[in-house]
Motif scaffolding. Structure first.
Motif, PDB file in Angstrom:
ATOM      1  N   ARG A  60       0.869  -1.181   0.000  1.00  9.50           N
ATOM      2  CA  ARG A  60       0.000   0.000   0.000  1.00  9.50           C
ATOM      3  C   ARG A  60       0.906   1.230   0.000  1.00  9.50           C
ATOM      4  O   ARG A  60       1.667   1.463   0.943  1.00  9.50           O
ATOM      5  CB  ARG A  60      -0.912  -0.009   1.214  1.00  9.50           C
ATOM      6  CG  ARG A  60      -1.937  -1.154   1.207  1.00  9.50           C
ATOM      7  CD  ARG A  60      -2.613  -1.282   2.544  1.00  9.50           C
ATOM      8  NE  ARG A  60      -1.629  -1.607   3.592  1.00  9.50           N
ATOM      9  CZ  ARG A  60      -1.920  -1.700   4.884  1.00  9.50           C
ATOM     10  NH1 ARG A  60      -3.147  -1.468   5.304  1.00  9.50           N
ATOM     11  NH2 ARG A  60      -0.974  -2.014   5.753  1.00  9.50           N
TER      12      ARG A  60
ATOM     13  N   GLY B  66       1.406   5.410  -0.467  1.00  5.91           N
ATOM     14  CA  GLY B  66       0.871   6.761  -0.511  1.00  5.91           C
ATOM     15  C   GLY B  66       1.724   7.612  -1.434  1.00  5.91           C
ATOM     16  O   GLY B  66       2.953   7.474  -1.457  1.00  5.91           O
ATOM     17  N   TYR B  67       1.088   8.492  -2.209  1.00  8.97           N
ATOM     18  CA  TYR B  67       1.827   9.295  -3.177  1.00  8.97           C
ATOM     19  C   TYR B  67       1.425  10.751  -3.055  1.00  8.97           C
ATOM     20  O   TYR B  67       0.238  11.097  -3.117  1.00  8.97           O
ATOM     21  CB  TYR B  67       1.561   8.801  -4.601  1.00  8.97           C
ATOM     22  CG  TYR B  67       2.607   9.243  -5.604  1.00  8.97           C
ATOM     23  CD1 TYR B  67       3.729   8.465  -5.838  1.00  8.97           C
ATOM     24  CD2 TYR B  67       2.478  10.444  -6.289  1.00  8.97           C
ATOM     25  CE1 TYR B  67       4.705   8.869  -6.743  1.00  8.97           C
ATOM     26  CE2 TYR B  67       3.440  10.853  -7.192  1.00  8.97           C
ATOM     27  CZ  TYR B  67       4.557  10.061  -7.425  1.00  8.97           C
ATOM     28  OH  TYR B  67       5.528  10.468  -8.314  1.00  8.97           O
TER      29      TYR B  67
ATOM     30  N   GLU C 151      -1.096  -0.965  -4.407  1.00  6.44           N
ATOM     31  CA  GLU C 151      -2.273  -0.101  -4.310  1.00  6.44           C
ATOM     32  C   GLU C 151      -1.787   1.315  -4.012  1.00  6.44           C
ATOM     33  O   GLU C 151      -1.065   1.543  -3.050  1.00  6.44           O
ATOM     34  CB  GLU C 151      -3.186  -0.594  -3.184  1.00  6.44           C
ATOM     35  CG  GLU C 151      -4.387   0.287  -2.926  1.00  6.44           C
ATOM     36  CD  GLU C 151      -5.158  -0.157  -1.702  1.00  6.44           C
ATOM     37  OE1 GLU C 151      -5.673   0.716  -0.967  1.00  6.44           O
ATOM     38  OE2 GLU C 151      -5.237  -1.380  -1.453  1.00  6.44           O
ATOM     39  N   VAL C 152      -2.195   2.266  -4.855  1.00  6.92           N
ATOM     40  CA  VAL C 152      -1.693   3.639  -4.750  1.00  6.92           C
ATOM     41  C   VAL C 152      -2.808   4.562  -4.293  1.00  6.92           C
ATOM     42  O   VAL C 152      -3.918   4.531  -4.829  1.00  6.92           O
ATOM     43  CB  VAL C 152      -1.139   4.145  -6.096  1.00  6.92           C
ATOM     44  CG1 VAL C 152      -0.469   5.511  -5.915  1.00  6.92           C
ATOM     45  CG2 VAL C 152      -0.165   3.153  -6.678  1.00  6.92           C
ATOM     46  N   THR C 153      -2.498   5.410  -3.300  1.00 10.36           N
ATOM     47  CA  THR C 153      -3.434   6.429  -2.825  1.00 10.36           C
ATOM     48  C   THR C 153      -2.766   7.794  -2.949  1.00 10.36           C
ATOM     49  O   THR C 153      -1.670   7.996  -2.422  1.00 10.36           O
ATOM     50  CB  THR C 153      -3.829   6.186  -1.354  1.00 10.36           C
ATOM     51  OG1 THR C 153      -4.428   4.892  -1.235  1.00 10.36           O
ATOM     52  CG2 THR C 153      -4.801   7.253  -0.871  1.00 10.36           C
ATOM     53  N   LEU C 154      -3.423   8.722  -3.640  1.00  8.62           N
ATOM     54  CA  LEU C 154      -2.897  10.079  -3.749  1.00  8.62           C
ATOM     55  C   LEU C 154      -3.266  10.847  -2.497  1.00  8.62           C
ATOM     56  O   LEU C 154      -4.439  10.892  -2.104  1.00  8.62           O
ATOM     57  CB  LEU C 154      -3.462  10.774  -4.992  1.00  8.62           C
ATOM     58  CG  LEU C 154      -3.157  10.084  -6.329  1.00  8.62           C
ATOM     59  CD1 LEU C 154      -3.736  10.898  -7.483  1.00  8.62           C
ATOM     60  CD2 LEU C 154      -1.659   9.879  -6.520  1.00  8.62           C
ATOM     61  N   LEU C 155      -2.271  11.456  -1.871  1.00 12.33           N
ATOM     62  CA  LEU C 155      -2.463  12.114  -0.585  1.00 12.33           C
ATOM     63  C   LEU C 155      -2.728  13.606  -0.777  1.00 12.33           C
ATOM     64  O   LEU C 155      -1.988  14.298  -1.470  1.00 12.33           O
ATOM     65  CB  LEU C 155      -1.227  11.919   0.298  1.00 12.33           C
ATOM     66  CG  LEU C 155      -0.792  10.458   0.531  1.00 12.33           C
ATOM     67  CD1 LEU C 155       0.377  10.411   1.493  1.00 12.33           C
ATOM     68  CD2 LEU C 155      -1.947   9.625   1.060  1.00 12.33           C
TER      69      LEU C 155
ATOM     70  N   ASP D  99      -4.829  14.532   4.319  1.00 10.09           N
ATOM     71  CA  ASP D  99      -4.042  13.330   4.644  1.00 10.09           C
ATOM     72  C   ASP D  99      -2.726  13.706   5.307  1.00 10.09           C
ATOM     73  O   ASP D  99      -2.317  13.096   6.308  1.00 10.09           O
ATOM     74  CB  ASP D  99      -3.755  12.521   3.373  1.00 10.09           C
ATOM     75  CG  ASP D  99      -5.000  11.907   2.771  1.00 10.09           C
ATOM     76  OD1 ASP D  99      -5.838  11.388   3.526  1.00 10.09           O
ATOM     77  OD2 ASP D  99      -5.144  11.973   1.537  1.00 10.09           O
TER      78      ASP D  99
ATOM     79  N   ARG E 268      -0.912   3.591   7.716  1.00 15.35           N
ATOM     80  CA  ARG E 268      -1.539   2.530   6.919  1.00 15.35           C
ATOM     81  C   ARG E 268      -0.772   2.240   5.633  1.00 15.35           C
ATOM     82  O   ARG E 268      -1.063   1.258   4.949  1.00 15.35           O
ATOM     83  CB  ARG E 268      -2.984   2.891   6.584  1.00 15.35           C
ATOM     84  CG  ARG E 268      -3.166   4.038   5.592  1.00 15.35           C
ATOM     85  CD  ARG E 268      -4.650   4.394   5.471  1.00 15.35           C
ATOM     86  NE  ARG E 268      -4.977   5.280   4.366  1.00 15.35           N
ATOM     87  CZ  ARG E 268      -4.914   6.587   4.399  1.00 15.35           C
ATOM     88  NH1 ARG E 268      -4.507   7.185   5.523  1.00 15.35           N
ATOM     89  NH2 ARG E 268      -5.252   7.305   3.350  1.00 15.35           N
ATOM     90  N   PHE E 269       0.224   3.085   5.320  1.00 24.79           N
ATOM     91  CA  PHE E 269       0.988   2.890   4.097  1.00 24.79           C
ATOM     92  C   PHE E 269       2.311   2.199   4.392  1.00 24.79           C
ATOM     93  O   PHE E 269       3.009   2.528   5.346  1.00 24.79           O
ATOM     94  CB  PHE E 269       1.258   4.237   3.419  1.00 24.79           C
ATOM     95  CG  PHE E 269       0.009   4.966   3.015  1.00 24.79           C
ATOM     96  CD1 PHE E 269      -0.809   4.459   2.014  1.00 24.79           C
ATOM     97  CD2 PHE E 269      -0.356   6.141   3.653  1.00 24.79           C
ATOM     98  CE1 PHE E 269      -1.972   5.121   1.645  1.00 24.79           C
ATOM     99  CE2 PHE E 269      -1.512   6.811   3.295  1.00 24.79           C
ATOM    100  CZ  PHE E 269      -2.325   6.293   2.294  1.00 24.79           C
TER     101      PHE E 269
END
Length: 828
Positions: free
Chosen positions: A619, A621-622, A640-644, A648, A656-657
């Protein structure tokens, strides 16, 4: 001077309207001189001097840029390579409007920052660059060639040096008809000047562009800076120019009209003059000029126009043809002419209060469609005696009257799309091909639909043209206009040019981006053309666009052929709909108050099967910076990528990352990142992995856990094939899950990396060493340090260049970087 003949698609500047604009045009009518300024790429130009020559002295000035700057930085959008070249062309056109100059380009491409002349000439065909510059000289026929660069190391990087060296070669070759005969008839410029940028260099001519011009309300240098400020992608011109001297010095390197140790004027000893009848008319018009009554000089301008036409009948020359254009422009200014050709809105957007409401019209005419457009012609000071208007359209278009000064226009089914007219097969190609000989070296293609006005005062006919313009509402909800374009009903493109497929995976997620340009509903389906043995789920996917501007992102799951060996496999996309098919993208490129242009490219994606292992279930974060495709590449590696966003960073659960990555130049554009940097260090201390990609000197404020220094001019390694030495071969990042070796640094694109650290605390470990030819070994491109329970990494290697093109070795290394966040990573 170009300001008097506005570039199509550009609204005239305030300084070029009304009496002020007319007075500047009168200056240009009095000057017979032409100047060509040679540079390597946009933002090189000596704007203050160009503005002084054009707006101050009235000279006809053209900039010849070897490249469009397509491999530069981009601080404002996510456009890179060819799309960035389009954006920088738009920026350049806006800047040139302030300078009062024309623009020309060779067919060469910017292949990335180059420190040496040798590297540049190894990638650019020296003969081709010279031939292109010769062609521009012969077409523009300057009396003076003004090179920004000398052609040696003092110029800075290799592109500058090459531009200076080859400008001098082209100056000499242009006069020799036996050399490059395909480039047109020989032309011998009178002088070649080289820019003097450093103290102590020999110079011949000194120009102070800090002179105040009351017509502009500022100095020439200030006017130039206002233009440079529009080249935002490179961060150029961000500082405000103050009043006062702005001195530039030039060396007279070669001359066909004699030399002098010091000169007072760039045109000294050339000795040109206007034909007597023309000169007398210009002098009379200048004497008659009145800011309260600009039309007072109309009779003399009409007389001057007839005199120019008489001279042209005796022997047409470039100078006379442009002089005729300027006379017509001056006449239009003197009568306060407003001439527009506007696409009409839909009926519901017309009516009683329509002048108060912003509205949008068709911006992209789809082949097979129809539209209405109206002409607005108003001469505020003096109406002409007679007026004729007709619409100029490509062959096959239908144009018929639809009322007073209104026209119904039918676009044929085979109408050519109006994308930019320079193309290349790959970003690795160092040159372009131009579509159509008439467009060679031009900045943008002309608008496909135009109105032509022919109006008469007495026996003298004057002409005007106006491109058909559409109305749109920008991001600030302000109505604006842009030239009408022709494009497909549906644009089809892949978000990335290439992608990585780890060998042995069952499925590869691939997106296709669709955008509708038709005002009528468009329904259809998109499908992929796959290599033999490959399959996609679904086999085809429907789309349904109800109106213009709707878009869809369609996801496919692509299954490679069983045991597909490592290699590159082409995948194409095609949309089929009632009335046609589309297998190409038609991307709209615009920023701020620039014009709009369109880039068309085949919908083709290169899927590279790569022998790469990945850590499962990551996981990531980006934190996005100024735009890159790295997040998509992370997804291709199974993470899995999440844009912060700001929330955030300020208060989100970062734990969580498994790892957090900071995008390129993030510290330059993300104030929230600076404000909450301490939370990221706390995340590392708690056991997280933070990877900072290349950042500009805004990062040079010790945002890491331990001190470091980048300086205002950090190092970079521009040679993508530079030698690389692994300094810590036992470090887990080079051994797990992929064992990294020398072969993983082969085949890189454009550069190794940029903005390396110069100094760092002993608690950081340098992991790689590389250098350009002649450069000292550089170890500051990749450093890592333990901090608390976690790991902090600064890695300035150019992942944002390599990953979108799925360079195999770079993908393997990057997979190891992501794997640092895994719970079972060996470093833990």
């Amino acid at each position: 001077m170009l300001a008097i003949v506005p570039l199509a698609g550009l609204e005239p500047l305030a300084q070029d309207r009304g009496a002020s604009g007319l007075r500047q045009t009168l200056r240009s009518l009095a000057s017979p001189y032409r100047v060509l300024h040679v540079v390597a790429h946009p933002d090189d130009e000596d704007g203050p001097v160009l503005t002084y020559l054009s707006r101050g002295l009235g000279a006809d000035v053209t900039i010849a840029s070897v490249t469009r700057g397509e491999s530069g930085a981009n601080l404002v959008t996510g456009d890179f390579f060819d799309a960035l070249g389009v954006l920088r062309t738009l920026e350049y056109r806006k800047a040139a409007q302030y300078y009062g100059t024309r623009l020309r380009f060779t067919a060469l491409a910017d292949f990335g920052y180059s420190k040496s002349l040798d590297e540049t000439l190894a990638k650019w065909d020296r003969n081709r660059v010279t031939a292109d510059l010769v062609r521009i000289i012969r077409e523009e026929r300057p009396h003076v060639v003004l090179s920004k660069w000398h052609g040696g190391p003092p110029d800075g990087h290799g592109h500058h040096q090459a531009a200076g060296l080859l400008a001098a070669e082209a100056y000499r070759a242009a006069s020799d008809g036996s050399r490059y005969p395909e480039a047109g008839a020989a032309w011998a410029p009178s002088k070649l000047y080289l820019g003097n940028r450093r103290e102590g260099q020999t110079w011949t001519l000194e120009i102070d562009a800090g002179v105040y011009d009351p017509l502009l309300g500022m100095t020439y240098a200030q006017m130039a800076r206002e233009g440079l400020r529009h080249q935002r992608s490179q961060g150029a011109g961000s500082a405000i120019a103050g009043p006062g001297p702005s001195v530039r010095r030039y060396l007279l390197a070669e001359s066909r009209v004699g030399a002098a140790e010091r000169e007072e004027s760039i045109f000294e000893r050339i000795g040109l003059s206007l034909p007597a009848g023309v000169a007398e008319a210009v002098s009379a018009a200048t004497r008659a000029f009145s800011s309260d009554d600009p039309a007072a000089c109309l009779p003399d301008l009409l007389r001057g126009l007839e005199a120019v036409r008489a001279e042209r009948r005796a022997g047409d020359t470039l100078g006379l043809s442009r002089l005729e254009e300027r006379f017509e422009a001056a006449i239009r200014q003197s009568i306060g002419l407003q001439f527009d050709f506007l696409v009409e809105p839909e009926p519901e957007d017309r009516g009683r209060f329509s002048s108060f409401r912003p509205y949008e019209t068709v911006s992209v005419a789809v082949p097979g469609s129809a539209l209405e457009a109206s002409v607005q012609f108003r001469a505020a000071a003096r109406p002409p005696d007679e007026l004729e208007i007709h619409v100029a359209a490509p062959d096959g278009w239908g144009v018929r009257p639809a009322g007073r000064n209104r026209f119904r226009v039918s676009v044929p089914a085979d109408a050519r799309h109006t994308a930019v007219h320079w193309t290349r097969a790959s970003v690795r190609d160092a040159s372009y091909e131009y579509v159509g000989p008439s467009l060679w070296g031009r900045d943008l293609p002309p608008a496909p639909l135009q109105a032509a006005a022919s109006f008469r005062f007495g026996d003298t006919v004057v002409r005007a043209r106006a491109a058909a313009q559409a109305s749109f509402i920008d991001e600030r909800r302000v109505q604006r206009r842009r030239d009408l374009a022709v494009g497909p009903a549906v644009s089809v493109e892949f978000p990335t040019d290439a992608g990585a497929i780890p060998r042995g995976i069952d499925a590869y997620r691939l997106s296709v981006s669709l955008r509708g340009y038709s005002r009528e509903p468009v329904r259809g389906a998109v499908r992929l053309k796959l290599p033999n043995g490959w399959a996609a789920e679904p086999a085809e996917a429907p789309f349904d666009f109800a109106k213009e501007g709707e878009a869809a992102m369609i996801e496919f799951s692509v299954r490679p052929a069983r045991n597909a060996p490592p290699g590159t496999y082409a995948i194409e996309a095609e949309a089929a709909y009632e009335g046609g098919r589309s297998s190409a993208g038609f991307r709209r490129i615009r920023y701020g108050d620039l014009e709009t242009a369109y880039l068309a490219r085949p919908a083709r994606h290169l899927a590279r099967v790569i022998a790469v292992k990945t850590a499962p279930g990551l996981r990531i974060g980006y934190v996005e910076g100024t735009g890159d495709d790295v997040p998509g590449s992370i997804g291709q590696l199974g993470a899995e990528v999440t844009l912060l966003d700001e929330a955030d960073l300020a208060s989100g659960d970062l734990s969580r990352f498994d790892a957090i990555l900071l995008g390129i130049r993030a510290y330059a554009v993300r104030e929230d990142l600076k404000a909450h940097n301490a939370r990221l260090l706390d995340y590392v201390a708690g056991g997280g992995v933070l990877v900072v990609q290349y950042n500009t000197p805004e990062f040079d404020s010790n945002y890491g856990p331990y001190p470091y220094r980048m300086t205002r001019r950090p190092e970079e390694v521009s040679e993508e094939d530079s030698p690389v030495r692994i300094l810590a071969p036992d470090d887990p990042v080079f051994n797990w899950p992929n064992r990294i070796g020398p072969e993983d640094f082969l085949g890189w694109v454009e550069q190794r990396g940029s903005k390396f650290l110069v100094e760092w605390d002993d608690r950081y470990a340098a992991l790689l060493e590389t250098h350009d030819t002649g450069q000292a070994p550089q170890r500051g491109g990749w450093v890592a340090a333990r901090h608390g329970k976690g790991l902090y990494v600064y890695c300035a290697y150019a992942w944002y260049r390599q990953l979108p093109y799925a360079v195999p070795g770079a993908v393997r290394i990057f997979a190891n970087i992501l794997a640092l966040g895994a719970a079972d990573a060996p470093w833990r």
